[in-house]
Design a protein around this motif. Structure first.
Motif, PDB file in Angstrom:
ATOM      1  N   ILE A  14       5.010  -3.299  -3.182  1.00 26.57           N
ATOM      2  CA  ILE A  14       4.461  -2.270  -3.103  1.00 26.57           C
ATOM      3  C   ILE A  14       2.585  -2.593  -2.187  1.00 26.57           C
ATOM      4  N   GLY A  15       2.537  -2.659  -0.849  1.00 25.87           N
ATOM      5  CA  GLY A  15       1.295  -2.984  -0.419  1.00 25.87           C
ATOM      6  C   GLY A  15       0.992  -1.913   0.541  1.00 25.87           C
ATOM      7  N   VAL A  16      -0.305  -2.286   1.474  1.00 24.43           N
ATOM      8  CA  VAL A  16      -0.544  -0.952   2.073  1.00 24.43           C
ATOM      9  C   VAL A  16      -0.963  -1.212   3.418  1.00 24.43           C
ATOM     10  N   SER A  17      -0.970  -0.364   4.057  1.00 27.28           N
ATOM     11  CA  SER A  17      -1.828  -0.594   5.300  1.00 27.28           C
ATOM     12  C   SER A  17      -2.650   0.725   5.833  1.00 27.28           C
ATOM     13  N   ASN A  18      -3.290   0.052   6.722  1.00 26.58           N
ATOM     14  CA  ASN A  18      -5.013   1.416   6.974  1.00 26.58           C
ATOM     15  C   ASN A  18      -6.023   1.153   6.347  1.00 26.58           C
ATOM     16  N   TYR A  19      -6.358   0.243   5.656  1.00 27.83           N
ATOM     17  CA  TYR A  19      -7.611  -0.107   4.765  1.00 27.83           C
ATOM     18  C   TYR A  19      -8.470   0.253   5.734  1.00 27.83           C
ATOM     19  N   HIS A  20      -8.431  -0.686   6.033  1.00 27.72           N
ATOM     20  CA  HIS A  20     -10.519  -0.332   6.890  1.00 27.72           C
ATOM     21  C   HIS A  20     -10.560   0.570   7.687  1.00 27.72           C
ATOM     22  N   TYR A  21      -9.486   2.073   8.130  1.00 27.91           N
ATOM     23  CA  TYR A  21      -9.507   3.174   8.514  1.00 27.91           C
ATOM     24  C   TYR A  21      -9.879   3.861   7.487  1.00 27.91           C
ATOM     25  N   CYS A  22      -8.889   3.415   6.321  1.00 28.26           N
ATOM     26  CA  CYS A  22      -9.768   4.391   5.192  1.00 28.26           C
ATOM     27  C   CYS A  22     -10.985   4.359   4.126  1.00 28.26           C
ATOM     28  N   LEU A  23     -11.331   2.910   4.898  1.00 24.98           N
ATOM     29  CA  LEU A  23     -12.589   2.652   4.243  1.00 24.98           C
ATOM     30  C   LEU A  23     -13.536   3.775   4.982  1.00 24.98           C
ATOM     31  N   VAL A  24     -13.528   3.021   6.604  1.00 24.06           N
ATOM     32  CA  VAL A  24     -14.724   3.936   7.808  1.00 24.06           C
ATOM     33  C   VAL A  24     -13.905   5.456   7.867  1.00 24.06           C
ATOM     34  N   LYS A  25     -13.305   6.207   7.292  1.00 22.35           N
ATOM     35  CA  LYS A  25     -12.722   7.262   7.321  1.00 22.35           C
ATOM     36  C   LYS A  25     -13.537   8.422   6.108  1.00 22.35           C
ATOM     37  N   ASN A  26     -13.575   7.610   4.774  1.00 12.19           N
ATOM     38  CA  ASN A  26     -14.646   7.505   4.058  1.00 12.19           C
ATOM     39  C   ASN A  26     -16.310   7.535   3.638  1.00 12.19           C
ATOM     40  N   GLY A  27     -16.243   7.275   4.892  1.00 12.62           N
ATOM     41  CA  GLY A  27     -17.832   6.562   4.910  1.00 12.62           C
ATOM     42  C   GLY A  27     -18.567   5.189   4.750  1.00 12.62           C
ATOM     43  N   ILE A  28     -17.574   4.284   4.340  1.00  8.51           N
ATOM     44  CA  ILE A  28     -18.473   3.037   3.484  1.00  8.51           C
ATOM     45  C   ILE A  28     -17.851   2.063   4.500  1.00  8.51           C
ATOM     46  N   GLN A  29     -18.968   1.270   3.898  1.00  6.56           N
ATOM     47  CA  GLN A  29     -19.329  -0.013   4.966  1.00  6.56           C
ATOM     48  C   GLN A  29     -18.715  -1.172   4.077  1.00  6.56           C
ATOM     49  N   TRP A  30     -18.019  -1.849   5.017  1.00  4.63           N
ATOM     50  CA  TRP A  30     -17.228  -3.801   4.611  1.00  4.63           C
ATOM     51  C   TRP A  30     -18.057  -4.327   3.612  1.00  4.63           C
ATOM     52  N   GLU A  31     -19.705  -4.540   3.435  1.00  2.32           N
ATOM     53  CA  GLU A  31     -20.350  -5.169   3.148  1.00  2.32           C
ATOM     54  C   GLU A  31     -21.135  -4.571   2.429  1.00  2.32           C
ATOM     55  N   SER A  32     -20.616  -4.120   1.210  1.00  4.98           N
ATOM     56  CA  SER A  32     -21.190  -3.056   0.659  1.00  4.98           C
ATOM     57  C   SER A  32     -20.745  -3.139  -1.312  1.00  4.98           C
ATOM     58  N   GLU A  33     -22.082  -2.762  -1.458  1.00  6.87           N
ATOM     59  CA  GLU A  33     -20.814  -2.774  -3.842  1.00  6.87           C
ATOM     60  C   GLU A  33     -20.870  -1.656  -3.643  1.00  6.87           C
ATOM     61  N   GLU A  34     -20.510  -0.768  -2.340  1.00  6.77           N
ATOM     62  CA  GLU A  34     -20.032   0.712  -3.017  1.00  6.77           C
ATOM     63  C   GLU A  34     -18.464   0.248  -2.540  1.00  6.77           C
ATOM     64  N   HIS A  35     -18.203  -0.501  -0.704  1.00 10.57           N
ATOM     65  CA  HIS A  35     -16.761  -1.025  -0.958  1.00 10.57           C
ATOM     66  C   HIS A  35     -16.409  -1.768  -2.159  1.00 10.57           C
ATOM     67  N   ILE A  36     -17.156  -2.259  -2.945  1.00 14.42           N
ATOM     68  CA  ILE A  36     -16.337  -3.313  -3.803  1.00 14.42           C
ATOM     69  C   ILE A  36     -15.603  -2.147  -5.285  1.00 14.42           C
ATOM     70  N   LYS A  37     -16.407  -1.069  -5.367  1.00 12.05           N
ATOM     71  CA  LYS A  37     -16.356  -0.012  -5.878  1.00 12.05           C
ATOM     72  C   LYS A  37     -14.920   0.907  -6.085  1.00 12.05           C
ATOM     73  N   PHE A  38     -14.932   1.250  -4.606  1.00 18.39           N
ATOM     74  CA  PHE A  38     -13.586   1.446  -3.874  1.00 18.39           C
ATOM     75  C   PHE A  38     -12.343   1.296  -4.249  1.00 18.39           C
ATOM     76  N   ALA A  39     -12.563   0.080  -3.677  1.00 15.38           N
ATOM     77  CA  ALA A  39     -11.353  -0.689  -3.790  1.00 15.38           C
ATOM     78  C   ALA A  39     -10.551  -0.525  -4.785  1.00 15.38           C
ATOM     79  N   ASP A  40     -11.789  -1.019  -5.984  1.00 16.12           N
ATOM     80  CA  ASP A  40     -11.222  -1.047  -7.830  1.00 16.12           C
ATOM     81  C   ASP A  40     -10.493   0.406  -8.234  1.00 16.12           C
TER      82      ASP A  40
END
Length: 766
Positions: A539-565
């Protein structure tokens, strides 16, 4: 001005008819219909066909797509759909407009049974559909189809779907519509369900597919409903150091490729150049000729002319032929040693990375002299501390002709130089993969698959004897090894990412993938044997970057790491829970007892450790309770999570690909369907939130991949994106060393702005 209709009749151009089509295409969208009419009309001419008019409208709308006016992609999609509706209606003998009230009705539920019956009789659809569903049931499912869900497609999505996925007749004409395709796929997967529950599950399968909550792998999308239900994506072969087995695996590779399966092939057991054959030293030609044979087989078995076969070939970094192997796709050196159509991969143990860090020597060895070195096993059959112990001993004891000393740092630099130039080899960190293998009680992993996300037990097939019957029949007996099979599907994170949504969707997806295993057509028997022992899914995923963006999360941020976790913890939890619930109903996979799963060890951690992680994430999921439930009832599937590339099917559902950042805010994708305009989801709203791949500091991508990997029992098709003008050797080395240090199991492509011919694997695409 005269126009020529599809029937061949000439009549006066009626602009009002064109406006009806344009109004249908533009309804509810942020576009100006008059602009489309005027721009297209400039290109009209006398005796133009109505089909040409439609194509002009589609092309004009597609050319207007931009980050400022993204809705034109939906206009172009609707125009293409309108064309598709008319073509299919004409072929199947019904009108898309009701003659009595003039209402537009693109789908004709009454024709669905006739569609299945007609093309089953002609050998295009599989007979199993009519064998398992009555006419009344098919009519009921036809009424359940939701035509309005076609409006979810953007232009690229419906273009790719119609060009490559919708089934065609013998003359190449499309015979089914998009929602019928989804229903037929759901019906195929529903065959594995109990008769009394089948229709309800088919409707659930249809709903998650047609609403784009999930995607299935390309082979599943293409082959479900066809005569051969080869629904699996990728296969991994282990080749023994034996001439019969080498060519037996060449045959397996051909058969798998014939039915559109991608291949991963491990050649690390084969003796090196100059090794003895029947004690005659210097006789072996080594690994490279085998690589070339597989390369030629992939070119020859071209999957019905659609595309070449695809295979990755893995060799260990300690193999004596590895330096030649690194050069198979470069443009320098002896062309007789090249294999430009395969994808090289290198398996790397922790010990090598340690030697690189310390700038120490490294010894290349010939596998011929590394056989039965401990407990009847070969060197490649060990990992971790055991591997290190045996390797260090062999390093001292092997005679000079069986080994070759090199500088570890120089070998590493050569590997990185080739990666920089070609984007490959892929990297497989074998110790990390094996330490965290939940089924290490019954095997080990030597390599990954074509797209580097599948990590499952592998073993050679042993050949026992040929039996000659009196009537001349010869029976060849062999004992099956583990031929890895990938059965893939992905969650659309743009729509499904909360605990509540995952709890609803995940059980349906797990069930669909488990059904793939039950109804699959297997090109080789070893694949069937392995698939039914492990019942592995990915089981994988698509639309990961969009999911970050719509949740107001920048790629280069600690918030991204926490969100991914936190996000991937939720995905893992509900995947395991769904497989456990399925085990209660259908039974656990045969090799469950003795696995890490059976001990409550998930992802190398105890239930208590996972519980602590969940509290830190803010999810507060009950890992202790789930571990207890799994211990009691088992899991239906021996492997569960694998983040594959989602190239083609991301295009179909209008999603950003897999866990990759966007390539650009606007670009034109060139593939088999032509040149297609691409904008990320909701680009107008989130224009400043998206950051493109080549502008992202790749350390953040590696850290995010490590956070996701914590909750993935297999691996990820993880790409690095580099700008050749802004990166140097030490930086590239640091990135790959960081990937190893942070616990990644694999690295897929190193994508560069200067490399334009990187191929995306369609087999794993979901």
């Amino acid at each position: 001005m005269k126009v020529i209709k599809r029937s061949g009749r000439r009549e006066e151009l009626d602009i009002s008819k064109i406006r009806i089509v344009i109004d249908f295409a533009c309804a509810g969208l942020d576009v100006d219909p008059l602009e489309l009419e005027m721009d297209a009309q400039i290109q009209f001419r006398d005796n133009i066909t109505t089909r040409e008019i439609q194509q002009l409208l589609i092309r004009t709308a597609a050319e207007k797509v931009s980050p400022e006016t993204p809705d034109w992609t939906y206009v172009a999609a609707r125009l293409l759909l309108y064309d598709l509706y008319k073509d299919v209606g004409h072929l199947r003998g019904y009108k898309v407009k009701d003659k009595i009230n003039g209402k537009y009705r693109p789908y004709n539920p009454e024709s669905f049974y006739h569609l299945i019956k007609t093309y089953t009789d002609r050998g295009i659809y599989g007979g199993y559909l009519l064998e398992n569903y009555t006419k009344e049931e098919i009519d009921q499912l036809a009424q359940y189809i939701k035509p309005e869900r076609d409006l979810l497609f953007n232009y690229t999505g419906i273009k790719v779907l119609s060009d490559r996925y919708l089934v065609r007749d013998e003359e190449g004409r499309i015979i089914e519509l998009p929602q019928e395709m989804y229903m037929l796929i759901a019906m195929t997967l529903g065959i594995a369900e109990k008769k009394e529950e089948r229709l309800e599950w088919v409707k659930k399968f249809y709903d998650v597919l047609s609403q784009h909550y999930v995607s299935l792998a390309t082979p599943t999308m293409m082959n479900a409903r066809r005569t051969h239900t080869q629904l699996s994506s990728c296969f991994v072969l282990t080749v023994d150091d034996d001439l019969y087995d080498i060519f037996d695996n060449v045959q397996k590779a051909a058969q798998i490729s014939k039915f559109a399966g991608g291949l991963g092939i491990y050649l690390g057991k084969i003796r090196a150049t100059g090794a003895p054959i029947r004690k005659f030293r210097g006789a072996s030609s080594g690994v490279l000729p085998v690589v070339k044979i597989i390369n030629d087989v992939m070119v020859y078995v071209d999957q019905l002319g659609m595309r070449k076969g695809s295979a990755s070939i893995t060799l260990d970094i300690w193999h004596k032929d590895v330096l030649d192997f690194l050069e198979v796709k470069t443009n320098v050196g002896d062309e007789r040693k090249k294999a430009h159509d395969i994808h090289p991969a290198v398996a790397i143990p922790d010990l090598f990375m340690e030697r690189v860090r310390r700038r120490e020597k490294w010894t290349l060895m010939d596998p011929y002299y590394c056989k039965k070195v401990k407990d009847g096993k070969n060197l490649e059959d060990f990992y971790g501390k055991e591997f290190e112990e045996v390797y260090l001993r062999l390093e001292k004891e092997l005679p000079p002709y069986a080994k070759r000393e090199v500088d570890a740092w120089e070998l590493w630099k050569r590997l990185l130089t080739v990666i920089f130039e070609t984007g490959e080899p892929y990297i497989f960190f074998r110790d990390t993969a094996n330490y965290l293998n939940p089924n290490k009680h019954c095997g080990m992993v030597y390599s990954s698959n074509l797209c580097m996300e599948i990590i499952q037990n592998m073993s050679v097939t042993t050949h026992e004897e040929d039996i000659l019957e009196e009537d001349g029949r010869i029976t060849h007996r062999k004992r099956s090894g583990d031929v890895v099979v990938c059965n893939l599907g992905s969650i659309n994170l743009g729509l499904v990412y909360t605990a509540e949504d995952l709890a609803k969707v995940m059980p349906v997806l797990v069930r669909m993938l488990d059904n793939v295993i039950s109804i699959n057509f297997y090109a080789i028997k070893e694949a069937e044997y392995t698939n039914k022992r492990y019942r592995a899914i990915g089981i994988g995923v698509s639309n990961y970057h969009y999911c970050l963006v719509k949740n107001g999360i920048q790629w280069e941020s600690e918030e991204h790491i926490k969100f991914a976790d936190a996000l991937f913890e939720r995905i893992a939890y509900y995947a395991i829970k769904a497989s456990c619930d399925l085990a209660k109903e259908r039974g656990k996979y045969p090799l469950f007892d003795g696995s890490d799963w059976s001990k409550g060890i998930f992802f190398g951690r105890t239930p208590e450790e996972n519980q602590q992680e969940s509290v830190k994430n803010g999810n507060h999921l009950d890992w202790i309770g789930l571990a207890k439930e799994v211990k009691e009832h088992g899991l239906r599937n021996g492997y569960l999570l694998a983040v594959m590339p989602t190239g083609s099917t991301s295009l179909i559902i209008g999603a950003t690909a897999s866990v990759d950042p966007i390539f650009a805010k606007f670009y034109k994708e060139e593939n088999m369907s032509g040149i297609l305009p691409q904008v990320p989801p909701e680009i107008k709203k989130y224009f400043w939130h998206y950051k493109s791949a080549y502008h992202i500091d790749q350390e953040w991508s590696i850290r995010a991949a490590a956070a996701r990997q914590k909750w993935i029992d297999q691996s990820q098709s993880f790409n690095l994106y580099i700008d050749p003008e802004k990166i140097d050797g030490p930086t590239l080395s640091h990135l790959y060393q960081l990937a190893h240090q942070l616990g990644l199991k694999t690295v897929y492509y190193c994508r560069s702005k200067s490399i334009t011919d990187i191929e995306e694997c369609e087999s794993c695409s979901t």
